[in-house]
Design an enzyme around this catalytic site. Structure first.
Site, PDB file in Angstrom:
ATOM      1  N   ASP A 127       1.067  -1.210   0.197  1.00 39.63           N
ATOM      2  CA  ASP A 127      -0.107  -0.145  -0.519  1.00 39.63           C
ATOM      3  C   ASP A 127       0.483   1.740  -0.137  1.00 39.63           C
ATOM      4  O   ASP A 127       2.177   1.223   0.284  1.00 39.63           O
ATOM      5  CB  ASP A 127      -0.932   0.072   0.985  1.00 39.63           C
ATOM      6  N   ASN A 137      -7.107  -3.217  14.389  1.00 39.01           N
ATOM      7  CA  ASN A 137      -8.484  -3.557  14.190  1.00 39.01           C
ATOM      8  C   ASN A 137      -8.970  -4.475  13.018  1.00 39.01           C
ATOM      9  O   ASN A 137      -9.883  -5.478  13.026  1.00 39.01           O
ATOM     10  CB  ASN A 137      -9.655  -2.293  13.524  1.00 39.01           C
ATOM     11  N   HIS A 197      -6.929  -5.213  10.197  1.00 40.41           N
ATOM     12  CA  HIS A 197      -6.231  -4.846   8.520  1.00 40.41           C
ATOM     13  C   HIS A 197      -6.025  -5.115   8.141  1.00 40.41           C
ATOM     14  O   HIS A 197      -4.627  -4.797   9.176  1.00 40.41           O
ATOM     15  CB  HIS A 197      -7.151  -3.040   8.894  1.00 40.41           C
ATOM     16  N   GLU A 225      -9.844  -2.022   5.640  1.00 39.44           N
ATOM     17  CA  GLU A 225     -10.234  -1.840   6.842  1.00 39.44           C
ATOM     18  C   GLU A 225     -11.209  -2.189   6.953  1.00 39.44           C
ATOM     19  O   GLU A 225     -12.169  -3.220   6.256  1.00 39.44           O
ATOM     20  CB  GLU A 225     -11.037  -0.265   7.325  1.00 39.44           C
TER      21      GLU A 225
END
Ligand code: F6R
Length: 243
Positions: A67, A136, A138, A143
């Site tokens: 990313d 979380n 991810h 996400e």
């Protein structure tokens, strides 16, 4: 899924680096999928150390990163382009022309994502994809959501991710709000996946991701469906599960 439990961050880094090194030795012209964030830094340090000792050769390796922030110039020290050069590429004999990241400077999201998906495809996908995991759940910047995004796409960062990443910026306002990321499908197409996790603050998410149901609400849970996943995590990260 194989899970290696290590004593601490240092041992996790050594173990992860040895999985990556084994890949490079077995296939010198392999494609490594790489990650940024704080967790892999120790593994990159080990790889550099082993390269300096003459035990590793990166000259034929190709890399594709997961990313990149949208809108940060490459020379910004928080861009993932900058991170990879600083933490790995500048210190080994890799051909930088063979190191790829999504183009965060491309304002047209569709164009940037299509081009990157094409790059990943054209190099034949990752032989080994290294991942970290967010609090979380991810992976990349995928996400929690109602579905698993397939290909490289533009994401709005979750508030929790902005909060987690603001430590790297002068102020919260400077954290980019969008990023380009490989999709879950892109990640899952890697032949082998190595995920590194450290710290008690991720223990609950580790339990959900690898011992709970597969759900896009915990993106890393999809890895349970991949045929060749290695989890390298320290005792603290594995403190909520029994092995
Ligand atoms: C990095 C990435 C992210 C991180 C994750 C964990 O390229 O895609 O998914 O792996 O946010 O970050 P750290 O390691 O800083 O806890």
């Amino acid at each position: 899924m194989r899970i290696y439990k290590t004593k601490d961050y240092e041992a996790m880094s050594r173990k992860a680096a040895s999985v990556i090194a084994a890949q490079v030795v077995a296939k010198p012209d392999c494609v490594l999928g790489l990650a940024t964030g704080s967790t892999p830094i120790g593994a990159y340090k080990k790889l550099i150390e082993w390269y300096e000792k003459g035990d590793l050769d990166f000259s034929q390796v190709t890399t594709v990163n997961l990313d990149e922030y949208k809108g940060l110039p490459r020379e910004n020290d928080q861009s993932y382009y900058y991170f990879m050069n600083e933490n790995l590429f500048n210190h080994v004999n890799i051909n930088k022309e063979r190191t790829f990241l999504p183009d965060g400077t491309e304002a047209d999201s569709e164009k940037a994502c299509k081009a990157y998906e094409e790059i990943v495809r054209s190099v034949g996908g990752a032989d080994l994809q290294l991942l970290g995991m967010g609090h979380n759940g991810h992976i990349g910047f995928n996400e929690p959501a109602d579905y698993f995004p397939k290909e490289t796409h533009c994401v709005d960062l979750a508030e929790s991710t902005i909060q987690a990443n603001k430590r790297f910026f002068a102020s919260e306002a400077e954290v980019p709000r969008q990023a380009y990321t490989m999709g879950i499908g892109t990640i899952m197409s890697a032949k082998k996946i190595l995920i590194v996790i450290s710290g008690a603050d991720k223990a609950e998410t580790v339990k959900k991701a690898f011992f709970g149901p597969v759900t896009p609400q915990v993106p890393a849970s999809i890895l349970q469906l991949h045929p060749d996943v290695v989890v390298v995590a320290d005792e603290a990260a594995l403190s909520r599960v029994e092995l």
